[in-house]
Design an enzyme around this catalytic site. Sequence first.
Site, PDB file in Angstrom:
ATOM      1  N   THR A  51     -15.117   3.170  -9.604  1.00 44.58           N
ATOM      2  CA  THR A  51     -15.481   3.964  -9.289  1.00 44.58           C
ATOM      3  C   THR A  51     -16.098   4.843 -10.686  1.00 44.58           C
ATOM      4  O   THR A  51     -17.129   5.382 -10.835  1.00 44.58           O
ATOM      5  CB  THR A  51     -14.785   5.197  -8.625  1.00 44.58           C
ATOM      6  N   THR A  52     -14.892   4.717 -11.883  1.00 42.85           N
ATOM      7  CA  THR A  52     -15.328   5.671 -12.945  1.00 42.85           C
ATOM      8  C   THR A  52     -16.528   5.073 -13.647  1.00 42.85           C
ATOM      9  O   THR A  52     -17.089   5.529 -14.647  1.00 42.85           O
ATOM     10  CB  THR A  52     -13.890   5.632 -13.940  1.00 42.85           C
ATOM     11  N   TYR A 140      -7.330  -0.891  -2.956  1.00 37.45           N
ATOM     12  CA  TYR A 140      -7.589   0.444  -3.510  1.00 37.45           C
ATOM     13  C   TYR A 140      -7.666   1.698  -2.322  1.00 37.45           C
ATOM     14  O   TYR A 140      -8.485   1.452  -1.460  1.00 37.45           O
ATOM     15  CB  TYR A 140      -8.632   0.392  -4.351  1.00 37.45           C
ATOM     16  N   ARG A 145     -11.970  10.360  -1.912  1.00 35.47           N
ATOM     17  CA  ARG A 145     -13.224   9.956  -1.941  1.00 35.47           C
ATOM     18  C   ARG A 145     -13.948   9.208  -0.963  1.00 35.47           C
ATOM     19  O   ARG A 145     -15.029   9.059  -0.544  1.00 35.47           O
ATOM     20  CB  ARG A 145     -13.029   9.132  -3.160  1.00 35.47           C
ATOM     21  N   LYS A 168      -3.753  -0.159  -5.524  1.00 37.50           N
ATOM     22  CA  LYS A 168      -3.921   0.740  -6.394  1.00 37.50           C
ATOM     23  C   LYS A 168      -3.871   2.176  -5.690  1.00 37.50           C
ATOM     24  O   LYS A 168      -4.795   2.283  -4.678  1.00 37.50           O
ATOM     25  CB  LYS A 168      -5.293   1.053  -7.256  1.00 37.50           C
ATOM     26  N   ILE A 209      -3.686   2.202 -13.053  1.00 35.02           N
ATOM     27  CA  ILE A 209      -5.150   2.123 -13.398  1.00 35.02           C
ATOM     28  C   ILE A 209      -5.789   3.328 -13.669  1.00 35.02           C
ATOM     29  O   ILE A 209      -6.000   4.312 -12.621  1.00 35.02           O
ATOM     30  CB  ILE A 209      -5.908   1.256 -11.953  1.00 35.02           C
TER      31      ILE A 209
END
Length: 296
Positions: A51-52, A140, A145, A168, A209
């Site tokens: 995402t980052t 994840y 989000r 995560k 993470i």
Amino acid sequence: MSSTGTNNFSGCFVALITPMFENGDVDYTGLKKLVDWHIESGTDGLVILGTTAETATLTEQEQAQVLDVAIAQNQGRLPLIVGNGLNCTRSTVEKTKKLDNLAIDGYLTVTPYYNKPSQKGMVEHFKAVAAATRKPIILYNVPSRTGVDLSNQAVFELMEIDNIVGIKDATGDLSRVSAMKQQDSSFLLFGGDDLTSQHYLSLGGDGVISVTANVEPELMQKMVKESIADNQKDAELYDEKLCLLHRDLFIEPNPVPTKWALKEKGLISSDMVRLPLVTMEPNNHKTIKLALQHVN
């Protein structure tokens, strides 16, 4: 083929940004420099196209090139995990099969976003993705989000699948750590919420993470290492230095403040992000400057 085993899946993994020029094009040279910097700084692993990384705004061609550049620059020095999650199961399976021949070590697979599937739907989604590869998969869970929260019970069911090796957890719910550990002590638990990550590790997490690791990789790695070694006093001292970054890197949508901080530190040439994100509001510059000063 992968270059490392899941034995190396612990410690401080960075959710790497994608550097861009002022015109919005991907800065591949800048990406190479960041990979080298993380290796020099002691980062334990790279997460590419998460995402980052603003993956949602990169074309398929750009995604492929970002990955190729990262793999070539890394040269197997660190475990390299790729974000492969989409909100269509069929597309996620196809994407995974396409990536599978590359020199990557595993996948970070997000819960399908926007569709709001049931727990059963999410379990079936992850089973289908796991069946498409022999490489390890880290689940994840980031409800803030995606609009869905993968329940402990669903995770317990997915633990039974050989190549689903960890999660995560970006829920910020610390009660999940011991429940997961009790269920299967070999299942890898990564904190995905920087603000609570030190506490997460102290309860038995295997690593993080991290977004903060983009800006302060060395300190983050030290904090994680001391937490895992159960040197809580030292870990808390490192975390105290990082606490303002953990909080303030999210005053605007991720990775907007992170990119600004990296530019401020002279590590990337521009803090450019792609629409619908926009660069950081000037009235927030001082906040990030103070967070960077607090580290020292």
